[in-house]
Structure formats: C-alpha cells, structure tokens
Design an enzyme around this catalytic site. Structure first.
Site, PDB file in Angstrom:
ATOM      1  N   LYS A  84       0.861  -1.189   0.000  1.00  0.00           N
ATOM      2  CA  LYS A  84       0.000   0.000   0.000  1.00  0.00           C
ATOM      3  C   LYS A  84       0.896   1.237   0.000  1.00  0.00           C
ATOM      4  O   LYS A  84       1.958   1.248   0.649  1.00  0.00           O
ATOM      5  CB  LYS A  84      -0.884  -0.044   1.252  1.00  0.00           C
ATOM      6  N   SER A 159      -9.810   1.580   2.760  1.00  0.00           N
ATOM      7  CA  SER A 159      -8.927   2.380   1.928  1.00  0.00           C
ATOM      8  C   SER A 159      -7.870   1.563   1.178  1.00  0.00           C
ATOM      9  O   SER A 159      -7.316   2.035   0.194  1.00  0.00           O
ATOM     10  CB  SER A 159      -8.215   3.423   2.797  1.00  0.00           C
ATOM     11  N   SER A 183     -10.062  -0.884   6.910  1.00  0.00           N
ATOM     12  CA  SER A 183      -9.456  -0.722   5.577  1.00  0.00           C
ATOM     13  C   SER A 183      -8.748  -1.938   5.001  1.00  0.00           C
ATOM     14  O   SER A 183      -8.348  -1.905   3.840  1.00  0.00           O
ATOM     15  CB  SER A 183      -8.473   0.440   5.595  1.00  0.00           C
TER      16      SER A 183
HETATM   17  N1  GLN Z   1     -13.254   3.761   6.224  1.00  0.00           N
HETATM   18  C1  GLN Z   1     -12.717   4.199   7.475  1.00  0.00           C
HETATM   19  C2  GLN Z   1     -12.344   5.655   7.382  1.00  0.00           C
HETATM   20  O1  GLN Z   1     -12.630   6.232   6.403  1.00  0.00           O
HETATM   21  C3  GLN Z   1     -11.529   3.365   7.854  1.00  0.00           C
HETATM   22  C4  GLN Z   1     -10.318   3.668   7.072  1.00  0.00           C
HETATM   23  C5  GLN Z   1      -9.138   2.860   7.471  1.00  0.00           C
HETATM   24  O2  GLN Z   1      -9.256   1.810   8.101  1.00  0.00           O
HETATM   25  N2  GLN Z   1      -7.971   3.351   7.112  1.00  0.00           N
HETATM   26  O3  GLN Z   1     -11.787   6.216   8.266  1.00  0.00           O
END
Ligand code: GLN
Length: 491
Positions: A84, A159, A183
C-alpha cells in the site's frame, strides 16, 4: 523467458516451482509484469511499479537456487508482493495517493516492507488507496479509483482497495494494507479475498504514514490461508522502532489445520439485526455459522452492548488523531508547497488547501474543532470512555467464546459514485470499527457470492487480543468448506 500465466499461483506454489527449478524468479517478475500490462488499464491498482527492485530481488533468489540455499531462513523466497502506498520503501514514491505527497520519495524503508523483503519477497510495486487512508472505496485517491476485478463498474472497497484488487486479480499472491477502522477487512470482503488486521501491537507500523496512531495496524491480503499464515509469520515481529509492537511467537502455519472441534464461536445478534445489513450478507453469515457448527464448533449467541456507539466514537477519535498526525505536512518539513507567498502563514494555508483533498480536509477540520478548548470535554473525553466500554464488552465476550463471527461489510461492492454522502460512506465499516477501538484481531474470509448481487461476501472473524491464531484456525475450517479465494475474471 519461460512464459506462464502467473494469475493462479499462490506464494506456496511459487516456492515449490522455484525449488524444483521449473522456472526462475526473474521469469516470475517478467510474467507478473505481463499480467499487469494486460489488466492495469482496467483496474488501476498501482501508483508505481518497481521493476528494477523486483528484478534485483529475483536475481538474489535465483542465486540462492544456484547455490542450493534457496528458502533457507526465508519464508517468502521469490514470492511477488506489493505494498500500500502509505508504506515507505527506499527509493520509491510514498504518496498516500495524495497531491500533498505526490512527489515525496522515501528515504528509508518501513519495517513491514523490510520484513517481507528480508524473507526473499519480490517487490512489484506500490498500491493505490484512499487519500491518507480516509475512505472505503479508493474514490478519494488523487490517481483516480481502483476498480473491483469482479465488476469494474464497482469499487474495490477501501482504503486499501488497490491492495485487495491486486490480489483478487492475481497480480500478486500477497499484498500489504493498513486498517484503522476496516481498511483491510472491508476491501477484502468486497474483492472476495482474505484480509487480516492483526491485533494492535502484533505488527510494526514504523515507516507507515500514520492516520490514527492508537488504531492503525498493518496486515496482509492473500487468497489462501497457507499464504496468509506465511505473511503473518513474516510480519508479526517485535520492532524496537515501534514501541507498540510486541510481535508473536506463534507459527501461524501450524494453526490452519481446519480443526475447530470444540471451539466456541460467538455470533452477535444485534449485528445480524442491524439496519443497513443486506439480506444476502445476513444469509451468508448464517450459512457460515452452520458450516462451522457442522465442523464441530459450538455457536453461542453473545452481545456487545456498546458496539453500536463504535462509529460515533471512531469519528471523534480518528479525526483527532489524524489532525495531529497530518500537522507535519506543512509544505516546509513535508509535502506539497504552493510557492510565491509573502509570509509563512499564507504559504501554509495555500499549500494545505491545495495539497489535501476534500475528505482529508473534512477530517482535519473535524479533529481541530473536536480538540479545541470547551469542545474537547464534550466529545473527545466521552469517546475515550466509550472506548473503554467497548473494550470491556469484548473482554467479557471472550470469556465465553474463542472467536466471534460477524459480517465484514454490510453489503457487497457498490457502484462508483453510488455513495456520495460521507456519513453513509462511514457506515461501510459498521462491523469492523469496534475491533480497532478495542484493539482485537479481525479478518475477512471469502464465503462465496451473494444470492442477489452475485458479488463476493466476506465473513469477519474476530479474535481476542494476541490470540490471532484463533481466527486463523476458524478461517482454515471455512477454507476447507468454501475453498480458497477465486481469481476474478476481469471483463
Ligand atoms: N473507512 C474508514 C475511514 O474512512 C476506515 C479507514 C481505514 O481503516 N484506514 O476512516
């Protein structure tokens, strides 16, 4: 070059074939890049390809094959992997898919990246994500979204959407993601692959761009439990550079024998009755419970009375931590600089305005408001109290059960643009966020396709803190029944 289709190869397959000298590691790299060339225009998984680094690592693997030292002390010798793009790797760009860091080149390597490279893995590239990991669809990436390999009109989740799509499409058998609120697990669910968020403290975050430091955790994506266990073995090490990391002495490859006889598995009634959970996901999770029961596990109904407050608490704690962590991107020490301003204050303002996208700015504003005098007491403080309540709920539940079964995502992959209201988007993680808040381990395992949408569905397994082996064991029983993840046929 020996030509073959790399898409179906697992990490274990690659290592068997390399050992038998069926092909060379350099062939793996070339063939992997052929697949990427074939599909990348449709999928947009990568922010950068690191062919030179991959070829160098492959040459080292091939030398070990020649010297008869292949695989010695190396868990992933010759296995292509990708990271990532919030993970630093020396000499690559680490952009967090943001304008702010579009030109930022890493001057060092994150421990999680280093760990895989030391095990002999071949670094294929860096993967697309929601900007600074804020989001559930990759739609906030400055490079444009990644596509779901099962249906390119739909999101891969986020994400870590680029990571999940890359593994689902068969680019690489293992990729790394990070999970602050869901995410890793939500994109794994939407792409029909395995995604593991280890217990907070199992894996080092050194060199990973921080979002919410009390919530962030790094973990792997894979298509088989055998590969996932190898990745966990490589990652779960104590790192003196991250004082929260404790590592693990468990050999995860020994716990994935599919045997769940006598295990107690909890299901959370209020999760299955939650508003927003689609009936096809609910049915799949009920079916999964039956599969585990037939395999000899005992299903026990449990309650997590405070878990319903998890999203509210997270959208206080998360933005507060993000606001603090993102303060370093000030156009002087780090980040995009809007030049030509007469004074520093206007340079800061213009640079941060142009460098951060809409969702990042929303989180920064929220965090700065929530931490201001007078407001702090009303939100941040109670959110921390809620955190303690949720952590205690899990502690009590795990006195009765060894693992919890839940949905990973309330629904299957949605279309691009379908969810435009941020508050609706935040609900994507309604079943994953409480696990970050409590710090437990959680993972998503693909249990087939929905009866209505015919898209992948993941079952979430939740383990007591530092007992991640419990969820891996349960997942291995599911793998016995459902088989490993399917490679998506990209149309
Ligand atoms: N979707 C969640 C957010 O927008 C979690 C994102 C994540 O785990 N990085 O914060």
């Amino acid at each position: 070059m020996y030509q073959f289709n790399t898409k179906t190869f697992t990490a274990v397959d690659y290592m068997i074939h390399l050992k038998e000298r069926a092909f060379r590691a350099t062939d793996i790299v070339e063939n992997t890049f052929n697949v990427i060339e074939e599909l990348e225009q449709k999928l947009n998984c990568f922010t950068e390809i690191t062919k030179e680094a991959a070829l160098n690592a492959a040459k080292a693997t091939d030398d070990r094959v020649k010297d008869h030292t292949f695989g010695e002390g190396k868990t992933l010798d010759g296995v292509p992997v990708a990271f990532k793009d919030n993970m630093n790797m020396l000499g690559t760009f680490t952009t967090c898919s943001s304008q702010m860091l579009k030109n930022y080149k890493s001057t060092y390597t994150a421990t999680c990246v280093e760990d895989l490279l030391e095990e002999g893995a071949l670094p294929i590239g860096k993967l697309n994500m929601d900007e600074f990991a804020f989001g559930s669809s990759t739609e906030t990436s400055v490079f444009g979204p990644s596509k779901n390999p099962h249906d390119t009109s739909r999101v891969p989740g986020g994400s870590s959407g680029g990571s999940a799509a890359a593994v689902a499409a068969g680019y690489v058998p293992i990729a790394l993601g990070s999970d602050t609120g869901g995410s890793i697990r939500q994109p794994a669910s939407l792409c029909g692959i395995i995604g593991i968020k280890p217990t907070y403290g199992l894996v080092s975050r050194y060199g990973v761009v921080a979002f919410g430091s009390s919530l962030d955790q790094v973990g792997p994506f894979a298509r088989t439990m055998a590969d996932a266990a190898l990745a966990m073995n490589s990652l779960c090490k104590k790192d003196p550079k991250d004082c929260t990391s404790q590592g693990s002495k468990t050999d995860f490859t020994t716990v994935i024998d599919g045997n769940v006889k006598g295990m107690k598995i909890g299901i959370v009634k209020s999760f299955l009755d939650a508003e927003g959970l689609t009936s096809e996901v609910k049915h799949k999770i009920e079916e999964t419970a039956k599969v585990l029961e037939e395999a000899g596990a005992q299903i026990i109904e449990i309650e997590l009375p405070n878990a319903k407050a998890a999203i509210s608490a997270y959208y206080v704690l998360g933005p507060c931590e993000a606001f603090s962590n993102l303060a370093r991107f000030d156009s002087v020490r780090y980040g995009y600089c809007d030049e030509g301003h007469a004074d520093l204050a206007s340079q800061y303002e213009a640079s941060r305005k142009a460098g951060f996208g809409k969702e990042a700015r929303r989180r920064i504003f929220l965090g700065s408001y929530l931490l201001s005098a007078g407001v702090y007491e009303q939100y941040y403080y109670p959110a921390q109290q809620v955190r303690t309540l949720i952590t205690n709920d899990y502690k009590q539940a795990f006195e009765k059960v060894d693992c919890i079964l839940a949905p990973a995502s309330p629904r299957t992959a949605f279309k691009f643009g379908e969810i435009s209201d941020p508050a609706q988007m935040y609900l994507s993680d309604m079943f994953t966020i409480s696990i970050n808040i409590a710090g437990n381990g959680g993972m998503s395992f693909p249990v087939g396709f929905g009866e209505d949408t015919n898209l992948p569905i993941g079952a979430q397994l939740i383990a007591p803190a530092f007992k991640d082996e419990n969820m891996l064991r349960v997942a291995s029983a599911l793998e016995k029944h459902y088989g490993p993840a399917e490679i998506a046929e990209v149309k």
